[in-house]
Design an enzyme around this catalytic site. Structure first.
Site, short mmCIF file in Angstrom:
data_model
loop_
_atom_site.label_atom_id
_atom_site.label_comp_id
_atom_site.label_asym_id
_atom_site.label_seq_id
_atom_site.Cartn_x
_atom_site.Cartn_y
_atom_site.Cartn_z
CG ASP A 10 -24.10 12.09 75.98
OD1 ASP A 10 -24.02 12.95 76.88
OD2 ASP A 10 -24.06 10.86 76.21
CB ILE A 11 -23.81 17.77 77.31
CG1 ILE A 11 -22.94 19.02 77.54
CG2 ILE A 11 -24.26 17.11 78.61
CD1 ILE A 11 -23.68 20.20 78.08
CB VAL A 33 -28.12 17.40 81.78
CG1 VAL A 33 -26.67 17.86 81.81
CG2 VAL A 33 -28.71 17.59 80.39
CG ASP A 34 -27.62 16.76 88.34
OD1 ASP A 34 -26.38 16.92 88.36
OD2 ASP A 34 -28.32 16.82 89.36
CB SER A 122 -34.90 25.62 83.04
OG SER A 122 -34.29 25.93 84.26
N GLY A 124 -35.99 20.68 80.35
CA GLY A 124 -36.40 19.29 80.50
C GLY A 124 -37.39 19.14 81.64
CE1 TYR A 126 -35.57 20.62 88.20
CE2 TYR A 126 -34.43 22.70 88.18
CZ TYR A 126 -34.64 21.45 88.74
OH TYR A 126 -33.91 21.06 89.83
#
Length: 169
Positions: A10-11, A33-34, A122, A124, A126
């Site tokens: 997990d980032i 993520v966002d 990008s 995921g 996107y």
């Protein structure tokens, strides 16, 4: 020389100088993520992003660009927000995806960050094909002059981890 490492995880849990957020152009949170960065980082990140929207990025952050904010409650010091391009079979947007990595490293250098964690930008929602996203990410980081000492690719699942480590050999 920049060390490149690969981690499955997990980032938002990475204790690094800066994490890179795969943001949407609004900078106001979203999914993947966002959404995790905004949820776990707390209201300080959203407030900083709103300030950016009210000043330099009234129309949002364009794809391929990067901008830094506080990391709020995350273990990192900063969040570098970058907007990846949506994948298109009809148009080659590889240069925009590569720009996300270069611009994020530039922002890290401006901050004095020495350790930076990246997601698979990008790859995921996107829709970027994972193997190609990994190739562009690793090649771009390897080819970019930076003062960053460690780039850590933090991959959420086994498939992404395998794709990135295969490119890292």
């Amino acid at each position: 020389m920049t060390d490149i490492t690969f981690v499955r995880g997990d980032i938002t849990e990475q204790a690094v100088d800066a994490i890179v957020n795969a943001a949407n152009s609004s900078l106001l949170g979203g999914g993947g993520v966002d959404g995790a960065v905004h949820r776990k980082g707390g209201p300080e990140i959203l407030a900083a992003c709103r300030d950016l929207r009210a000043s330099r990025y009234g129309r949002g952050l364009p794809a391929g660009r990067a901008v830094a904010t506080t990391a709020g409650r995350l273990p990192a010091r900063w969040v570098i927000h970058t907007v990846g391009p949506r994948w298109s079979a009809a148009e080659d947007r590889s240069a925009l995806l590569a720009s996300c990595y270069r611009e994020s490293l530039r922002a890290a250098d401006e901050l004095g960050a020495r350790t930076v964690a990246f997601p698979a930008v990008s790859a995921g929602a996107y829709g970027w094909p994972l193997d190609d996203a990994a190739r562009i990410a690793v090649e771009t980081v390897r080819g970019t002059r930076t003062e960053v000492e460690e780039v850590r690719f933090v991959l959420f699942d086994e498939r992404a981890y395998e794709a990135f480590t295969a490119r890292g050999r």
